[in-house]
Write a protein that holds these residues in place. Structure first.
Motif, PDB file in Angstrom:
ATOM      1  N   THR A 247       0.563 -21.347 -49.143  1.00  0.00           N
ATOM      2  CA  THR A 247       0.404 -21.687 -47.728  1.00  0.00           C
ATOM      3  C   THR A 247       0.569 -23.193 -47.595  1.00  0.00           C
ATOM      4  O   THR A 247      -0.181 -23.955 -48.211  1.00  0.00           O
ATOM      5  CB  THR A 247      -0.992 -21.289 -47.197  1.00  0.00           C
ATOM      6  N   ASP A 248       1.583 -23.608 -46.839  1.00  0.00           N
ATOM      7  CA  ASP A 248       1.810 -25.031 -46.565  1.00  0.00           C
ATOM      8  C   ASP A 248       1.700 -25.163 -45.055  1.00  0.00           C
ATOM      9  O   ASP A 248       2.568 -24.699 -44.316  1.00  0.00           O
ATOM     10  CB  ASP A 248       3.199 -25.425 -47.078  1.00  0.00           C
ATOM     11  N   ALA A 249       0.594 -25.756 -44.602  1.00  0.00           N
ATOM     12  CA  ALA A 249       0.321 -25.774 -43.162  1.00  0.00           C
ATOM     13  C   ALA A 249      -0.545 -26.971 -42.811  1.00  0.00           C
ATOM     14  O   ALA A 249      -1.368 -27.426 -43.613  1.00  0.00           O
ATOM     15  CB  ALA A 249      -0.404 -24.488 -42.753  1.00  0.00           C
ATOM     16  N   SER A 259      -1.710 -33.384 -40.060  1.00  0.00           N
ATOM     17  CA  SER A 259      -2.162 -33.160 -41.434  1.00  0.00           C
ATOM     18  C   SER A 259      -1.143 -32.233 -42.076  1.00  0.00           C
ATOM     19  O   SER A 259      -0.358 -31.582 -41.384  1.00  0.00           O
ATOM     20  CB  SER A 259      -3.573 -32.550 -41.471  1.00  0.00           C
ATOM     21  N   ASP A 260      -1.160 -32.179 -43.406  1.00  0.00           N
ATOM     22  CA  ASP A 260      -0.131 -31.419 -44.138  1.00  0.00           C
ATOM     23  C   ASP A 260      -0.699 -31.066 -45.511  1.00  0.00           C
ATOM     24  O   ASP A 260      -0.779 -31.935 -46.383  1.00  0.00           O
ATOM     25  CB  ASP A 260       1.122 -32.306 -44.263  1.00  0.00           C
ATOM     26  N   PHE A 261      -1.136 -29.824 -45.664  1.00  0.00           N
ATOM     27  CA  PHE A 261      -1.758 -29.404 -46.927  1.00  0.00           C
ATOM     28  C   PHE A 261      -1.041 -28.175 -47.480  1.00  0.00           C
ATOM     29  O   PHE A 261      -0.569 -27.331 -46.710  1.00  0.00           O
ATOM     30  CB  PHE A 261      -3.218 -28.988 -46.710  1.00  0.00           C
ATOM     31  N   LEU A 431       0.611 -27.831 -54.626  1.00  0.00           N
ATOM     32  CA  LEU A 431      -0.736 -28.254 -54.203  1.00  0.00           C
ATOM     33  C   LEU A 431      -0.597 -29.594 -53.509  1.00  0.00           C
ATOM     34  O   LEU A 431      -0.188 -30.577 -54.128  1.00  0.00           O
ATOM     35  CB  LEU A 431      -1.669 -28.366 -55.421  1.00  0.00           C
ATOM     36  N   GLU A 432      -0.938 -29.634 -52.233  1.00  0.00           N
ATOM     37  CA  GLU A 432      -0.679 -30.829 -51.416  1.00  0.00           C
ATOM     38  C   GLU A 432      -1.954 -31.342 -50.759  1.00  0.00           C
ATOM     39  O   GLU A 432      -2.657 -30.594 -50.077  1.00  0.00           O
ATOM     40  CB  GLU A 432       0.355 -30.482 -50.325  1.00  0.00           C
ATOM     41  N   ASP A 433      -2.230 -32.614 -51.001  1.00  0.00           N
ATOM     42  CA  ASP A 433      -3.335 -33.304 -50.328  1.00  0.00           C
ATOM     43  C   ASP A 433      -2.782 -34.495 -49.556  1.00  0.00           C
ATOM     44  O   ASP A 433      -1.674 -34.951 -49.819  1.00  0.00           O
ATOM     45  CB  ASP A 433      -4.351 -33.811 -51.367  1.00  0.00           C
TER      46      ASP A 433
HETATM   47 MN    MN Z   1       3.392 -29.540 -46.575  1.00  0.00          MN
END
Ligand code: MN
Ligand code: GLY
Ligand code: MN
Length: 462
Positions: A247-249, A259-261, A431-433
């Motif tokens: 899930t990239d949302a 925001s972008d995680f 994995l995005e922070d």
């Molecule tokens: Mn993203």
């Protein structure tokens, strides 16, 4: 909108950087979906929002960089509009709200620009990305639409990037709000990730969350068990035990901050050994990048060092082989990590990309790397306190790419294709922070969404 002093200060800062000619700022107009009155969600232009803060369609502004005079152009609504849209604030009140001294009907914009051009003054404008503004600019300035990007003001572009790259405390607050909504979106996704559930229902739930907060999605939600397709917007799958779901949302607040995680979870919450091993490599890479990001070093160097963490991890598993430094130099890691470590984030999820990525992400000293994978790195230049960036390493098993490299013997000294072929149906993990660069390093924006194997297993399906 912020207090008007914020916008006054931003414009004053811009006037220190651009001192000659006039600056033209076009806001966005309503954009029809299928007929004129049925429009897409209105999204104001981000640079217009940054300097003028007014979230209404049909506005433009001019700053005279020599006299300092500022004018807002637009039209007041007529009684017929009021019947459909309700009473709207007057143009002059909109201008006053953000500390702009003058306002004028939109048609006066043509005269204002003609007068500047006839005096031989430069009209600084930004590269337009919407058809409506391309046509308008072309008409206003007599430049063919195909020439507008080339004729945009690089001086204005660079000045705006300099200002917008450094986020102030008000902006960080807004981004934190977007992150809090993003946290909720991801928790909801994790809780629903059980066998038999559909990707579509999860995506629908995720998309509804920002809306309930008066916010929006910052970009179309990426949610799929086929995470090896990097920007997979199709949600047609039914969740199956043994698979993983990406899930990239992220959310965009009413003021436009994003925001972008990204999180990746095993369906039903229990990682297989194979999944856990790859997951841990991506998590190590993500943690490494957060520990390394600080002012004064280039994000390109963080990207390359993170690629080494990935290559070492894949070598330990037996998927890569040979010398890790040499493998990364050759770009062999890009079979698994074919994109950049991250990008700027702010009023746009890929901040300021409309102004020209090369100027946002690179400078005279740090140039893009011309190699598959690293070439996609959107932010390479030296980090500075106040930058907001994403940290999003990933490992993917893309069958078409594996086959191409295998058959063409690309980087075969560093890849164990026999073993890689056992992972063809693995999918992908990202994995995005979101990070704020501080004086001494960086800090995560928002409360960290569950990310360790233990946290994920304790959250999914619960
Ligand atoms: Mn993203
Ligand atoms: N959401 C797209 C990206 O991570 O850049
Ligand atoms: Mn991102």
């Amino acid at each position: 909108m912020f207090q008007k002093e914020v916008y006054i200060r931003r414009r004053a800062d811009l006037k220190k950087l651009v001192t000659k000619g006039v600056g033209l700022f076009l806001g966005n107009v309503e954009s029809p979906m299928n007929y004129t009155d049925n429009t897409y969600h209105f999204r104001q232009d981000s640079s217009f929002l940054y300097f003028f803060g007014i979230n209404h369609p049909g506005l433009a502004a001019v700053i005279d960089f020599e006299t300092g005079e500022e004018t807002l152009f637009g039209n007041d609504v007529e009684i017929e509009d009021i019947i459909w849209m309700g009473v709207q604030p007057l143009l002059k009140d909109k201008a006053t709200q953000v500390g702009v001294g003058n306002s004028a009907p939109f048609k006066m914009l043509t005269d204002a620009l003609k007068s500047a051009v006839s005096k031989g003054r430069t009209v600084h404008f930004l590269p337009p990305y919407r058809a409506e503004n391309k046509i308008l600019l072309s008409e206003l300035l007599g430049i063919h639409t195909s020439q507008l990007n080339e004729k945009r003001s690089l001086e204005l572009v660079k000045a705006i990037i300099k200002l917008r790259s450094i986020k102030d405390a008000f902006e960080i607050d807004e981004i934190e709000k977007a992150c809090a909504i993003g946290y909720e979106m991801h928790l909801a996704s994790m809780k629903m990730a059980v066998a038999g559930e559909t990707e579509q229902r999860i995506a629908g739930t995720v998309e509804s969350i920002p809306f309930k907060h008066g916010a929006r999605i910052a970009f179309p939600v990426i949610l799929s068990q086929d995470g090896q397709t990097l920007h997979n917007h199709y949600h047609s799958g039914i969740l199956q035990t043994g698979r993983i779901m990406i899930t990239d949302a992220g959310a965009e607040t009413a003021m436009g901050y994003a925001s972008d995680f990204t999180r990746t979870v095993p369906v039903n919450g229990k990682f297989t050994q194979k999944q856990k091993e790859i997951y841990q490599v991506v998590l190590n890479a993500n943690n490494y990048a957060t520990s390394a990001a600080k002012p004064g070093i280039t994000y390109q160097s963080v990207h390359l060092a993170t690629a080494k963490v990935i290559a070492q991890g894949l070598k330990d598993i037996g998927l890569m082989k040979g010398d890790v430094d040499a493998a990364v130099k050759a770009g062999a890691h890009a079979l698994f990590f074919p994109h950049g470590l991250g990008h700027m984030m702010g009023l746009d999820v890929h901040d300021m990309e409309d102004l020209g990525q090369i100027y946002v992400g690179y400078d005279e000293v740090t140039r893009p790397i011309d190699q598959f994978g690293a070439a996609y790195l959107r932010l390479g230049r030296k980090l500075e306190t106040g930058f907001v960036i994403t940290n999003e390493p990933g490992i993917y098993f893309i069958p078409a790419l594996i086959d191409k490299w295998h058959h063409e013997k690309i980087n075969h000294d560093f890849i164990n294709f026999e073993k890689v072929n056992q992972y063809r149906d693995f999918g992908g993990i990202r994995l995005e922070d979101d990070l704020l660069i501080t004086d001494s390093g960086c800090r995560l924006l928002g409360k960290r969404i569950p990310i360790t194997v233990e946290e994920i297993e304790a959250t999914v399906g619960k």
